[in-house]
Scaffold this active site. Structure first.
Site, PDB file in Angstrom:
ATOM      1  CG  ASP A  79      -1.562  -1.354   1.368  1.00 30.29           C
ATOM      2  OD1 ASP A  79      -2.710  -1.598   0.393  1.00 30.29           O
ATOM      3  OD2 ASP A  79      -1.135  -2.262   2.150  1.00 30.29           O
ATOM      4  CG  HIS A  98      -3.148  -5.146   3.212  1.00 30.99           C
ATOM      5  ND1 HIS A  98      -2.815  -4.262   2.254  1.00 30.99           N
ATOM      6  CD2 HIS A  98      -3.714  -6.230   2.630  1.00 30.99           C
ATOM      7  CE1 HIS A  98      -3.122  -4.920   1.243  1.00 30.99           C
ATOM      8  NE2 HIS A  98      -3.645  -6.149   1.286  1.00 30.99           N
TER       9      HIS A  98
HETATM   10  N1  LIG Z   1      -0.819  -7.951   2.132  1.00 34.95           N
HETATM   11  C1  LIG Z   1      -0.952  -7.767   0.742  1.00 34.95           C
HETATM   12  O1  LIG Z   1      -0.190  -6.546   0.553  1.00 34.95           O
HETATM   13  C2  LIG Z   1      -1.339  -8.576  -0.087  1.00 34.95           C
HETATM   14  C3  LIG Z   1      -1.368  -8.494  -1.243  1.00 34.95           C
HETATM   15  C4  LIG Z   1      -1.601  -9.418  -2.544  1.00 34.95           C
HETATM   16  C5  LIG Z   1      -2.111 -10.556  -1.953  1.00 34.95           C
HETATM   17  N2  LIG Z   1      -2.325 -10.901  -0.657  1.00 34.95           N
HETATM   18  C6  LIG Z   1      -2.778 -12.256  -0.141  1.00 34.95           C
HETATM   19  O2  LIG Z   1      -1.630 -13.272  -0.323  1.00 34.95           O
HETATM   20  C7  LIG Z   1      -2.315 -14.515  -0.224  1.00 34.95           C
HETATM   21  C8  LIG Z   1      -1.615 -15.382  -1.568  1.00 34.95           C
HETATM   22  O3  LIG Z   1      -2.302 -14.628  -2.445  1.00 34.95           O
HETATM   23  P1  LIG Z   1      -1.881 -15.538  -3.937  1.00 34.95           P
HETATM   24  O4  LIG Z   1      -2.335 -14.740  -4.883  1.00 34.95           O
HETATM   25  O5  LIG Z   1      -0.538 -16.027  -3.983  1.00 34.95           O
HETATM   26  O6  LIG Z   1      -2.869 -16.797  -3.854  1.00 34.95           O
HETATM   27  P2  LIG Z   1      -2.636 -18.127  -4.554  1.00 34.95           P
HETATM   28  O7  LIG Z   1      -4.037 -18.805  -4.356  1.00 34.95           O
HETATM   29  O8  LIG Z   1      -2.057 -18.172  -5.742  1.00 34.95           O
HETATM   30  O9  LIG Z   1      -1.571 -19.007  -3.589  1.00 34.95           O
HETATM   31  C9  LIG Z   1      -1.931 -19.473  -2.325  1.00 34.95           C
HETATM   32  C10 LIG Z   1      -1.200 -20.628  -2.071  1.00 34.95           C
HETATM   33  O10 LIG Z   1      -1.477 -21.085  -0.578  1.00 34.95           O
HETATM   34  C11 LIG Z   1      -1.585 -22.233  -0.625  1.00 34.95           C
HETATM   35  N3  LIG Z   1      -2.146 -22.726   0.768  1.00 34.95           N
HETATM   36  C12 LIG Z   1      -3.368 -22.994   0.977  1.00 34.95           C
HETATM   37  N4  LIG Z   1      -3.657 -23.044   2.386  1.00 34.95           N
HETATM   38  C13 LIG Z   1      -2.135 -23.346   2.911  1.00 34.95           C
HETATM   39  C14 LIG Z   1      -1.510 -23.885   4.101  1.00 34.95           C
HETATM   40  N5  LIG Z   1      -2.472 -23.997   5.012  1.00 34.95           N
HETATM   41  N6  LIG Z   1      -0.325 -23.756   4.102  1.00 34.95           N
HETATM   42  C15 LIG Z   1       0.438 -23.569   3.182  1.00 34.95           C
HETATM   43  N7  LIG Z   1      -0.167 -23.269   1.854  1.00 34.95           N
HETATM   44  C16 LIG Z   1      -1.293 -22.863   1.756  1.00 34.95           C
HETATM   45  C17 LIG Z   1      -2.477 -22.623  -1.868  1.00 34.95           C
HETATM   46  O11 LIG Z   1      -2.234 -24.020  -2.188  1.00 34.95           O
HETATM   47  C18 LIG Z   1      -1.639 -21.800  -2.763  1.00 34.95           C
HETATM   48  O12 LIG Z   1      -0.483 -22.335  -3.488  1.00 34.95           O
HETATM   49  C19 LIG Z   1      -3.914 -14.309  -0.178  1.00 34.95           C
HETATM   50  O13 LIG Z   1      -4.498 -14.199   0.950  1.00 34.95           O
HETATM   51  C20 LIG Z   1      -4.144 -12.632  -0.725  1.00 34.95           C
HETATM   52  O14 LIG Z   1      -5.193 -12.275  -0.392  1.00 34.95           O
HETATM   53  C21 LIG Z   1      -2.004  -9.971   0.326  1.00 34.95           C
HETATM   54  O1  LIG Z   2      -7.276  -7.025  -1.421  1.00 33.18           O
HETATM   55  C1  LIG Z   2      -6.821  -7.891  -1.868  1.00 33.18           C
HETATM   56  O2  LIG Z   2      -7.306  -9.111  -1.092  1.00 33.18           O
HETATM   57  C2  LIG Z   2      -5.502  -8.123  -2.427  1.00 33.18           C
HETATM   58  C3  LIG Z   2      -4.429  -7.611  -2.023  1.00 33.18           C
HETATM   59  O3  LIG Z   2      -4.532  -7.803  -0.283  1.00 33.18           O
HETATM   60  C4  LIG Z   2      -3.926  -6.490  -2.515  1.00 33.18           C
HETATM   61  O4  LIG Z   2      -4.146  -5.556  -1.896  1.00 33.18           O
HETATM   62  O5  LIG Z   2      -3.654  -6.467  -3.692  1.00 33.18           O
END
Ligand SMILES: NC(=O)c1ccc[n+]([C@@H]2O[C@H](COP(=O)([O-])OP(=O)(O)OC[C@H]3O[C@@H](n4cnc5c(N)ncnc54)[C@H](O)[C@@H]3O)[C@@H](O)[C@H]2O)c1
Ligand SMILES: O=C(O)C[C@H](O)C(=O)O
Length: 334
Positions: free
Chosen positions: A161, A189
């Site tokens: 962010d 977030h």
């Molecule tokens: N904080 C931030 O700025 C931010 C930004 C983008 C995404 N995110 C979050 O990050 C996370 C991952 O996003 P992504 O796009 O890589 O998702 P994705 O679905 O592509 O990947 C998630 C992975 O986690 C695995 N997983 C599920 N349960 C699990 C467990 N118990 N132990 C280990 N692995 C497990 C899944 O099998 C998958 O491979 C999501 O929660 C998303 O909302 C946060």
């Molecule tokens: O908002 C979401 O779930 C996606 C991620 O946290 C993001 O900020 O891109």
């Protein structure tokens, strides 16, 4: 000179889309510097085991000079062994039309059980960055369930962010993003976060003086940053990955190697009540880092409008905490 000891970095959810973008960045030095060798520990769940093996194969094929090894597996008890840094990406991502609270129940249970594995098996100086949503509350649940890990070693990602805010100001003014400094993301977030430009600068001059458009800074700028995650999901059909991975590297790099003099960044950390934020939640503050420790920047003046926005996002975190605890209680009953 003696060869540097390799740092063990755990990436959970490593077979997912952020994991795929993150692993090569870590192995190219974006997280721990260009001279620090790394051993990647990659965890995912059994249905993703084949994809995880594919990631391992590609890391071998990339012939990365800093990469000294790759440990993969689906059992946290094995994969967490000896890790120095844990980047917790594993979980259930938000899909289009879902609110972040919808993913709460699925994710907090994961963070409770992985806290126990980290506490038992990780290095004593473990530093944790939680990326998976709801990131602040997952980090809080991890902290509550790993009492032997110092609370200051558990953080969540709001650097994405922060970087989004830098990018928006740079585009608006027509300067390179490195000219923009010291924006702040306060709070959660989520779409209640408060992206604050009141202490930020463009080439050393206050952002407000350079932009000269308070209506934009208080309106479109704030909502664009708050809604950027949703906008990326709408555009790509998936949540952000490249920028999330890059920002995760920025977060850990600044934490471990220090923030540049005169620069602060945003990190989700356990709140001590600074700036009237609620205590006992993981709240994003402006921080500086030195010698592997972060410190909240103190003494920044907050006007009434900013204080009200901090209260809104703080209230949401208090509510999320209650909901997470309720989800965990219900899960225990089943
Ligand atoms: N904080 C931030 O700025 C931010 C930004 C983008 C995404 N995110 C979050 O990050 C996370 C991952 O996003 P992504 O796009 O890589 O998702 P994705 O679905 O592509 O990947 C998630 C992975 O986690 C695995 N997983 C599920 N349960 C699990 C467990 N118990 N132990 C280990 N692995 C497990 C899944 O099998 C998958 O491979 C999501 O929660 C998303 O909302 C946060
Ligand atoms: O908002 C979401 O779930 C996606 C991620 O946290 C993001 O900020 O891109």
């Amino acid at each position: 000179m003696a060869p540097q000891k390799a740092i063990r970095v755990l990436v959970t959810g490593a077979a997912g889309q952020i994991g795929y973008a993150l692993c090569p960045q870590i192995a190219r030095g974006a997280m721990l510097g260009p001279d620090t060798p790394v051993i990647l520990h990659l965890l995912d769940i059994p249905p993703a085991a084949a994809a995880l093996e594919g990631v391992r194969m590609e890391l071998v094929d990339a012939a990365l000079p800093l990469l000294q090894g790759v440990v993969t597996g689906t059992d946290p008890e094995d994969v967490c062994k000896g890790v120095d840094i844990a980047v917790m990406v594993g979980g259930f991502p938000r899909k289009q039309g879902m609110e972040r609270k919808d993913v709460m129940a699925k994710n907090v249970s994961i963070y409770k059980s992985q806290a126990a594995a980290l506490e038992k098996h990780a290095s004593k100086n473990l530093k944790v960055l939680v990326v998976a949503n709801p990131a602040n509350t997952n980090a809080l649940i991890l902290k509550e369930n790993a009492p032997s890990i110092p609370a200051e070693n558990i953080t969540c990602l709001t650097r994405l962010d922060h970087n989004r805010a830098l990018g928006q100001i740079a585009e608006k003014v027509g300067v390179h993003v490195t000219s923009v400094k010291n924006v702040i993301i306060w709070g959660n977030h989520s779409s209640t976060q408060y992206p604050d430009v009141n202490h930020g600068t463009v080439d050393g001059k206050p952002i407000r003086e350079v932009v000269r458009n308070d209506a934009y800074l208080e309106g479109e700028f704030v909502s664009t940053v708050q809604q950027r995650g949703a906008a990326i999901i709408k555009a790509r059909g998936f949540s952000s990955a490249l920028s999330a991975a890059s920002s995760a590297c920025d977060h850990v790099r600044d934490w471990v190697l220090g923030t540049p003099e005169g620069t602060f960044v945003s990190m989700g950390v356990v709140s001590d009540g600074s700036y009237g934020a609620p205590e006992g939640v993981v709240f994003s503050f402006p921080v500086t880092c030195k010698d592997g420790k972060w410190q909240i920047v103190q003494g920044l003046p907050l006007d009434d409008a900013s204080a009200a926005k901090l209260k809104t996002t703080g209230d949401e975190l208090v509510e999320e905490k209650a909901l997470a605890l309720q989800c965990l209680e219900e899960a225990e009953k089943v």
